[in-house]
Design an enzyme around this catalytic site. Structure first.
Site, PDB file in Angstrom:
ATOM      1  N   ASP A  37       0.842  -1.209   0.000  1.00  0.00           N
ATOM      2  CA  ASP A  37       0.000   0.000   0.000  1.00  0.00           C
ATOM      3  C   ASP A  37       0.879   1.262   0.000  1.00  0.00           C
ATOM      4  O   ASP A  37       0.441   2.325  -0.439  1.00  0.00           O
ATOM      5  CB  ASP A  37      -0.953   0.000   1.218  1.00  0.00           C
ATOM      6  CG  ASP A  37      -0.206  -0.229   2.525  1.00  0.00           C
ATOM      7  OD1 ASP A  37       0.728  -1.054   2.545  1.00  0.00           O
ATOM      8  OD2 ASP A  37      -0.527   0.431   3.519  1.00  0.00           O
ATOM      9  N   TYR A 128      19.408 -11.091  -6.725  1.00  0.00           N
ATOM     10  CA  TYR A 128      18.903 -10.750  -5.383  1.00  0.00           C
ATOM     11  C   TYR A 128      20.033 -10.129  -4.545  1.00  0.00           C
ATOM     12  O   TYR A 128      19.887  -9.036  -3.978  1.00  0.00           O
ATOM     13  CB  TYR A 128      18.342 -12.011  -4.707  1.00  0.00           C
ATOM     14  CG  TYR A 128      17.958 -11.833  -3.252  1.00  0.00           C
ATOM     15  CD1 TYR A 128      16.967 -10.923  -2.877  1.00  0.00           C
ATOM     16  CD2 TYR A 128      18.587 -12.573  -2.247  1.00  0.00           C
ATOM     17  CE1 TYR A 128      16.624 -10.754  -1.537  1.00  0.00           C
ATOM     18  CE2 TYR A 128      18.245 -12.417  -0.915  1.00  0.00           C
ATOM     19  CZ  TYR A 128      17.269 -11.507  -0.559  1.00  0.00           C
ATOM     20  OH  TYR A 128      16.931 -11.342   0.761  1.00  0.00           O
ATOM     21  N   TRP A 153      18.769 -17.087   5.937  1.00  0.00           N
ATOM     22  CA  TRP A 153      17.779 -18.164   5.973  1.00  0.00           C
ATOM     23  C   TRP A 153      16.662 -17.873   6.984  1.00  0.00           C
ATOM     24  O   TRP A 153      16.425 -18.632   7.926  1.00  0.00           O
ATOM     25  CB  TRP A 153      18.453 -19.499   6.303  1.00  0.00           C
ATOM     26  CG  TRP A 153      19.340 -20.019   5.195  1.00  0.00           C
ATOM     27  CD1 TRP A 153      19.631 -19.423   4.012  1.00  0.00           C
ATOM     28  CD2 TRP A 153      20.051 -21.267   5.194  1.00  0.00           C
ATOM     29  NE1 TRP A 153      20.467 -20.218   3.270  1.00  0.00           N
ATOM     30  CE2 TRP A 153      20.748 -21.348   3.966  1.00  0.00           C
ATOM     31  CE3 TRP A 153      20.170 -22.312   6.105  1.00  0.00           C
ATOM     32  CZ2 TRP A 153      21.538 -22.444   3.638  1.00  0.00           C
ATOM     33  CZ3 TRP A 153      20.971 -23.394   5.782  1.00  0.00           C
ATOM     34  CH2 TRP A 153      21.645 -23.462   4.564  1.00  0.00           C
TER      35      TRP A 153
END
Ligand SMILES: NC(=O)c1ccc[n+]([C@@H]2O[C@H](COP(=O)([O-])OP(=O)(O)OC[C@H]3O[C@@H](n4cnc5c(N)ncnc54)[C@H](OP(=O)(O)O)[C@@H]3O)[C@@H](O)[C@H]2O)c1
Length: 285
Positions: A37, A128, A153
């Protein structure tokens, strides 16, 4: 103690949810949360939200964390992971907020077999990792009052993750196939949230590694997940190759935590057991 106003960006994800659970109901904090949002890559939207709520601390847990999606859409990865971080850094500087930027062990290439501390040079190889490292650099350049926290992780409620996948595969296929040679440390979002809360109340700045203590392979992690769920009989079979599109050895050494004596992360097996006992106790949905 005065009330600390906190903006959690990416509050619906694993870490964001853990922080939300930790802070909500605590009258020491006034929380504001956002997800898509308030798209962090939109400088105007991010700036407007910061001006409106005037947080003392911004915790950037938002990100494109799907490594495959990052490879397929590099511009999207840079937009969210780098430009998004830049926008929050600019907003934080303008309103004099502390920015806690969450980053990853994937900023390392994972080619060596030694744990990596804050003083080792980053060398990301995946999209990434590259986009997250670009975000780190922009945060460093644009605001002094920042802490960059690298972890590894992550698991927790909020997003479908490795823990869910192992349990689903075990139930569906009666086996789990994972690499034995991909090494790091599983870190519970709850454990990391504990360190982030500690950071909010210190005058520490700069770069911190914060993974749970100890290390394991993906396959060992899966065996522990199955054991804690009474599914020890399900075999975890070694994958022929690393299927995770991730660097091979990215164990983080929390050297700065040791040097400063700031915080002690729990052992990964203890944190994993705590995660399941809290989940079974119904504290998380
Ligand atoms: N997961 C890991 O293993 C790991 C390890 C080390 C570090 N980290 C880092 O830790 C942080 C938190 O990770 P996580 O595992 O909690 O991530 P996550 O579960 O994937 O949550 C990320 C959150 O960010 C939201 N988001 C995505 N794009 C956005 C945008 N453009 N604007 C605003 N919000 C957006 C997501 O919303 P949607 O769900 O709607 O997309 C989601 O709620 C990330 O920065 C990640 O890079 C993660």
């Amino acid at each position: 103690m005065s009330i600390t106003r906190v903006w959690i960006a990416g509050a619906g994800g694993r870490l964001g949810s853990a922080l939300y659970h930790r802070f909500s109901g605590n009258t020491d904090y006034k929380l504001v949360t956002s997800d898509r949002d308030v798209p962090i890559e939109d400088a105007r939207e991010a700036g407007r939200f910061a001006d409106l709520n005037h947080p003392d601390v911004i915790i950037n847990c938002a990100g494109l964390t799907d490594v495959r999606a990052c490879e397929e859409k590099p511009e999207e990865a840079y937009k969210i992971n780098a430009i998004g971080a830049r926008n929050l850094a600019v907003a934080a500087r303008r309103i004099d907020a502390k920015l806690i930027q969450i980053s990853t062990d994937d900023v390392f290439d994972g080619d060596d077999d030694a744990a990596l501390c804050e003083f080792d040079d980053a060398h990301p190889t995946t999209m990434y990792g590259k986009s997250k490292y670009a975000g780190e650099k922009l945060v460093r350049e644009l605001t002094d009052k920042h802490v960059i926290v690298r972890s590894s992780w992550l698991y927790g409620v909020g997003s479908y993750d490795f823990v869910d996948r192992v349990l689903d595969n075990a139930k569906k296929d009666g086996k789990v196939v994972l690499p034995e040679d991909e090494i790091s440390s599983p870190t519970s979002a709850d454990a990391l949230a504990g360190f982030i809360e500690c950071l909010m109340h210190t005058r520490e700045f700069g770069l911190y590694h914060a993974s749970c203590d100890g290390s394991c392979s993906r396959a060992e992690w899966a065996r522990e997940i199955l054991r804690l769920n009474g599914m020890d009989s399900i075999p975890v079979i070694s994958a022929a190759e690393n299927t995770e599109l991730r660097p091979r050895f990215t164990l983080l050494d929390n050297m700065m935590l040791r040097i400063t004596g700031l915080y002690q992360m729990p052992d990964w097996k203890t944190a994993l057991a705590d995660y399941f006992s809290t989940k079974k106790g119904g504290a998380h949905k």
